[in-house]
Design a protein around this motif. Structure first.
Motif, short mmCIF file in Angstrom:
data_model
loop_
_atom_site.label_atom_id
_atom_site.label_comp_id
_atom_site.label_asym_id
_atom_site.label_seq_id
_atom_site.Cartn_x
_atom_site.Cartn_y
_atom_site.Cartn_z
N ARG A 139 0.84 -1.21 0.00
CA ARG A 139 0.00 0.00 0.00
C ARG A 139 0.86 1.25 0.00
NH1 ARG A 139 -3.49 1.38 -2.25
NH2 ARG A 139 -4.38 2.89 -0.81
N ASP A 176 -2.88 -1.73 -5.24
CA ASP A 176 -4.22 -2.06 -4.79
C ASP A 176 -4.12 -3.43 -4.13
OD1 ASP A 176 -6.91 -2.30 -4.37
OD2 ASP A 176 -7.40 -2.73 -6.47
N THR A 199 -5.49 -6.71 -1.68
CA THR A 199 -6.52 -7.53 -1.03
C THR A 199 -5.83 -8.64 -0.25
OG1 THR A 199 -8.21 -7.12 -2.72
CG2 THR A 199 -8.47 -9.10 -1.37
N GLU A 250 -7.62 -1.39 6.92
CA GLU A 250 -8.76 -0.90 6.15
C GLU A 250 -8.73 0.63 6.03
OE1 GLU A 250 -11.91 -4.57 6.90
OE2 GLU A 250 -12.09 -2.75 8.12
N SER A 251 -8.21 1.30 7.05
CA SER A 251 -8.10 2.76 6.97
C SER A 251 -7.08 3.20 5.93
CB SER A 251 -7.72 3.34 8.34
OG SER A 251 -6.36 3.06 8.66
N HIS A 252 -6.18 2.28 5.57
CA HIS A 252 -5.17 2.56 4.54
C HIS A 252 -5.60 2.04 3.16
CE1 HIS A 252 -2.54 3.44 7.98
NE2 HIS A 252 -1.79 4.10 7.12
N GLY A 253 -6.83 1.52 3.08
CA GLY A 253 -7.35 1.12 1.78
C GLY A 253 -7.15 -0.33 1.41
N THR A 269 -8.24 -4.15 1.32
CA THR A 269 -9.45 -4.97 1.45
C THR A 269 -9.06 -6.28 2.14
OG1 THR A 269 -10.41 -4.07 -0.57
CG2 THR A 269 -11.27 -6.20 0.20
#
Length: 406
Positions: free
Chosen positions: A165, A170, A172, A198-201, A203
């Motif tokens: 990240r 991206d 997951t 999750e706050s850093h994007g 999934t």
């Protein structure tokens, strides 16, 4: 006969053993055998600062090459050991070279489990992160905007997700278990780390297994998941645990059990052979465990060095671990095996907290999330044996933790 010490493995434990012996003034011949071409180096930063480009490889090495020459530690790099003969006290290297030893030390570490080839684990773009070669290959693939699938929600997987990240991928993470960190941490710690990711994007998909990877022209392009969905991916990192490198020991007739079984002095079932670090299974409060950490590799190796120069003290582990993810430092004191109760304490900084683990009313471990004071206090309590702290103080977020040490 020879007094030569042969160390199989040129990582943290192997280096710590040789360095401690020389520091203690022991000048017996030492031969250290490593499969990699590099001189001994630190592994933890590989998947963090090294992969991010924030640290050069030279800064990872324990000592420059000259140190090994000056201290008469013979390094045999790019060298595989094919067999050991405990009766003859010899090590046979690939190519036929035979080395006699007086004492043998296994510091062979562990190997990450790879995804099976039958489900696409052999496709290009599928990685594990264990050594410099892994990190170098992964660095080429980690480009902003690409899609990474991390298989496994343990510390290795989550650390890889954080680095990706930070590099603009991206990401997951899938975890087939009920939740991330299921084998190694409490639900409270897992909830905190999930929220941070999750706050850093990132999934995070729990209770979601991998059915197979999909590839085109030999490179991974997608993943079919157990919930019936399919996702496009550019690269995959497997963080599904590691197996101890104990095959040589098993073949030589030593006692093994996903690791080389040792006693409290780090001796194997052969009194002339020791094992330390990730490859060793050691006694811990009535159980047999592997402590996979830099701290244990160093401490156990240095304990062996003291024994080899005439010491008599057994190795008593005082476990501590850490994990860096984004700007979060998770510090762990103790070993939470067998906990039956937890207490969560807010820290003094926003988002900081600690989770205190108990077994039958006694403190056994602490997870400190951006809370250095809780970590230091917990470690001191465990190191000094004060394992029944005042719960009223501990549960009061306004109380000074120093009171627990009085």
């Amino acid at each position: 006969m020879t007094d030569r010490l042969v160390i199989i493995g040129a990582g943290q434990a192997g280096f710590a053993l040789s360095a401690k012996l020389r520091m203690l003034g022991d000048m017996r011949p030492i031969t250290m055998i490593g499969a990699e071409p590099e001189i001994p180096y630190q592994r933890p930063p590989l998947s963090k600062k090294y992969l991010l480009g924030e640290m050069t490889f030279e800064r990872l090495t324990f000592r420059p090459a000259e140190w090994f020459v000056e201290n008469k530690v013979e390094l045999k790099l790019s060298t595989w050991v094919d067999a050991i003969d405990p009766a003859a006290q010899t090590v046979t290297c690939r190519g036929g070279e035979e080395i006699a030893y007086g004492t043998l030390a296994f510091a062979t570490g562990s190997t990450p489990r790879r995804l099976p080839a039958a489900i696409g684990g052999d496709l290009k773009g599928v990685f594990v992160v264990r050594d410099k070669a892994d990190a170098d290959c992964l660095a080429v693939e980690m480009k902003p905007g690409r899609t990474l699938l991390v298989v496994g929600g343990g510390y290795i997987g989550l650390e890889a997700a954080a680095v990706a990240r930070n590099l603009g991928l991206d990401v997951t993470v899938i975890e087939m278990g009920e939740r991330i960190l299921q084998r190694v941490a409490s639900r409270e710690t897992a909830d905190a780390m999930r929220a941070i990711h999750e706050s850093h994007g990132v999934t995070i998909r729990e209770k979601t297994g991998l059915v197979r990877l999909i590839g085109e022209n030999g490179h991974v392009t997608g993943a079919e998941l157990a919930d019936g969905t399919t996702m496009a991916v550019d690269l995959v990192i497997a963080g599904i645990g590691a197996s101890a490198n104990d095959a040589l020991a098993t073949a030589a007739g030593l006692a093994t059990s996903n690791g080389i079984v040792v006693d409290e002095y780090a001796r194997s079932s052969d009194p002339n052979i020791y094992a330390m670090g990730d490859c060793a299974v050691l006694p811990w409060k009535g159980a047999q465990v592997r402590l996979e950490s830099v701290q244990n590799a160093i401490d156990q190796a240095e304990a062996v060095a003291c024994l080899l120069v005439g010491g008599t003290e057994p190795y008593r582990p005082k476990p501590w671990f850490w994990s860096d993810q984004y700007d979060v430092k998770l510090q762990i004191a103790g070993f939470n095996l067998g906990f039956d109760e937890t207490l969560v304490r807010p820290g003094s900084r926003e988002g900081s907290r600690s989770v205190w683990y108990f077994s039958h009313g006694e403190l056994i471990a602490v997870d400190a999330i951006n809370d250095a004071k809780a970590y230091v206090t917990g470690k001191r309590l465990l190191d000094t044996g004060k394992i029944t702290p005042d719960l009223a103080i501990l549960a009061d977020p306004q109380a000074d933790l120093k009171q627990l040490l009085q």
